[in-house]
Design an enzyme around this catalytic site. Structure first.
Site, short mmCIF file in Angstrom:
data_model
loop_
_atom_site.label_atom_id
_atom_site.label_comp_id
_atom_site.label_asym_id
_atom_site.label_seq_id
_atom_site.Cartn_x
_atom_site.Cartn_y
_atom_site.Cartn_z
N GLU A 28 0.85 -1.19 0.00
CA GLU A 28 0.00 0.00 0.00
C GLU A 28 0.89 1.24 0.00
OE1 GLU A 28 -2.67 0.70 3.29
OE2 GLU A 28 -3.61 2.38 2.22
N GLU A 53 5.04 5.11 3.27
CA GLU A 53 4.42 6.40 3.56
C GLU A 53 5.53 7.43 3.81
OE1 GLU A 53 1.13 7.94 3.97
OE2 GLU A 53 2.61 9.53 4.25
N ASP A 103 -1.97 11.90 -3.48
CA ASP A 103 -1.91 13.37 -3.62
C ASP A 103 -2.08 13.72 -5.10
OD1 ASP A 103 -1.52 13.64 -0.94
OD2 ASP A 103 0.67 13.72 -1.07
N LYS A 107 -1.82 21.29 -9.97
CA LYS A 107 -1.23 22.32 -10.83
C LYS A 107 -0.39 21.67 -11.93
CE LYS A 107 -1.04 25.99 -7.46
NZ LYS A 107 -0.28 26.32 -6.25
N ASP A 139 -10.80 10.76 -5.40
CA ASP A 139 -11.92 11.68 -5.59
C ASP A 139 -11.58 12.68 -6.70
OD1 ASP A 139 -9.85 12.62 -3.69
OD2 ASP A 139 -10.93 14.49 -4.00
C1 LIG Z 1 -4.36 12.22 0.54
S1 LIG Z 1 -3.44 11.23 1.62
C2 LIG Z 1 -4.32 9.70 1.64
C3 LIG Z 1 -4.01 8.86 2.86
C4 LIG Z 1 -4.78 7.54 2.96
N1 LIG Z 1 -4.50 6.65 1.86
C5 LIG Z 1 -6.26 7.80 3.07
O1 LIG Z 1 -6.97 7.47 2.09
O2 LIG Z 1 -6.69 8.31 4.09
C6 LIG Z 1 -2.02 10.81 0.61
C7 LIG Z 1 -0.94 10.13 1.43
O3 LIG Z 1 0.08 9.70 0.58
C8 LIG Z 1 1.34 9.99 1.17
N2 LIG Z 1 2.30 10.05 0.05
C9 LIG Z 1 2.39 10.99 -0.91
N3 LIG Z 1 3.34 10.67 -1.81
C10 LIG Z 1 3.86 9.47 -1.41
C11 LIG Z 1 4.88 8.63 -1.91
N4 LIG Z 1 5.56 8.94 -3.02
N5 LIG Z 1 5.16 7.49 -1.26
C12 LIG Z 1 4.49 7.17 -0.12
N6 LIG Z 1 3.53 7.95 0.42
C13 LIG Z 1 3.21 9.07 -0.22
C14 LIG Z 1 1.10 11.27 1.90
O4 LIG Z 1 2.04 11.51 2.94
C15 LIG Z 1 -0.29 11.05 2.45
O5 LIG Z 1 -0.27 10.41 3.71
#
Ligand SMILES: C[S@@+](CC[C@H](N)C(=O)[O-])C[C@H]1O[C@@H](n2cnc3c(N)ncnc32)[C@H](O)[C@@H]1O
Length: 316
Positions: A28, A53, A103, A107, A139
């Site tokens: 994940e 993460e 994420d 932009k 989303d």
């Molecule tokens: C919008 S949050 C979603 C968190 C979780 N999956 C949820 O649905 O509640 C995106 C997560 O991805 C992590 N993240 C972003 N880029 C990442 C990467 N390249 N590798 C691992 N984690 C990443 C961020 O720190 C954040 O916790």
């Protein structure tokens, strides 16, 4: 429970070393507070769930959750998902990859930071097993379309779009966006072919330093200097004076790996040492060697002469 990058396993990694046993491997990426991860691991006790993460606060929260809930078939890696995929996942071994609410980087100028790009899908195909699949839930309609196009371009996946499974709509972000009334998008990318380019693990080295003849300079004017290194860029951010010399705070971005490390320029018994400080236990990579070589080259412009080179850049 936590996988430390400084102790990367031998290649290819053995699941038994990481998890204490064999089983279907699931990755994940971006697990956030880990509630989905814990639920998945409990629902499938035979699965081995690796989470990656980048947020340290989230890793701690998830770690505490696994302890509290007695989840034993999860391993957490603090860092980039692609780094975990590349270095911790044996080729052809993944049963599933889960990406919930990545994420979106909306932009245009930030789109290069998106996880689900063509190069990622190509590399992922080298780690997925036969019939292995990535499950995406988001989303963000525009990112969703982008990810579909990027995967489609590889020709390596069968793509099915459909409603998200219930469990994927109970993550922290799913609940947040549900409350805001947003719609959800879901796709399953099943591997049907593999990219022929191998994706070997990152190369690591024992040392990266140079010894130079000459006097330690009075000052080092290096602040905010970017230097290209193999496969990335290093930026010398700040210089601090210590008792024996200088510490250079260096930000290093390589493919799948971002590190902040201290380089040192100090007096040694055999002249001036320029190399990596042990502080923070950085991974000694091609990029780290390149940063040290750039530092030694800078010292050469101040009149010092390289006597011994352990940067692999042929400074002498
Ligand atoms: C919008 S949050 C979603 C968190 C979780 N999956 C949820 O649905 O509640 C995106 C997560 O991805 C992590 N993240 C972003 N880029 C990442 C990467 N390249 N590798 C691992 N984690 C990443 C961020 O720190 C954040 O916790």
């Amino acid at each position: 429970m936590l996988v430390c990058p400084a102790l990367l396993p031998a290649w290819p990694p053995a699941l038994k070393d990481l998890f204490g046993r064999e089983g279907p491997l699931v990755l994940e990426i971006g697990f956030g507070d880990g509630r989905f991860t814990a639920g998945l691991a409990k629902e499938h006790p035979d699965w081995l769930v690796l989470g990656a993460e980048v947020s340290a606060a989230s890793v701690l929260r998830a770690y505490r959750r696994m302890k509290r809930e007695g989840v034993e078939n999860v391993r957490l890696y603090h860092g980039e998902g692609p780094f975990a995929l590349r270095n911790l996942v044996p080729p052809g071994s993944l049963h599933r990859v889960i990406v919930n609410f990545p994420d979106p980087w909306p932009k245009k100028r930030h789109q290069g930071r998106r996880l689900l790009q063509e190069a990622f899908f190509r590399r992922l195909s080298t780690r997925l097993g036969e019939g292995g699949a990535l499950l995406l839930t988001t989303d963000h309609e525009e990112y969703f379309g982008f990810a579909l196009e990027e995967a489609e371009r590889t020709g390596l996946y069968r793509i099915e779009v459909g409603p998200p499974p219930e469990a994927h709509l109970k993550t922290k972000y799913a609940l947040k966006w549900k409350e805001a009334g947003r719609a959800f998008f879901h796709a399953v990318f099943t591997k049907v072919a593999e990219d022929p380019t191998p994706w070997p693990p990152i190369r690591r080295y024992a040392v990266a330093h140079a010894l130079l003849k000459g006097e330690l300079p009075e000052t080092l004017s290096l602040e905010k200097t970017p230097v290209p290194v193999p496969g990335g860029v290093a930026v010398f951010l700040e210089v601090a004076r210590g008792k024996e010399g200088f510490y250079v705070l260096t930000h290093l971005e390589e493919e799948d790996l971002t590190q902040d490390l201290l380089l040192e320029v100090r007096r040694s018994a055999r002249g001036v040492y320029a190399g990596v400080s042990r502080f923070g236990s950085p991974l000694i990579t091609e990029g780290v060697k390149g940063a040290v070589a750039a530092l030694a080259r800078f010292l050469e412009t101040l009149g010092l002469e390289v006597a011994q080179d352990h940067t692999g850049e042929g400074l002498r």
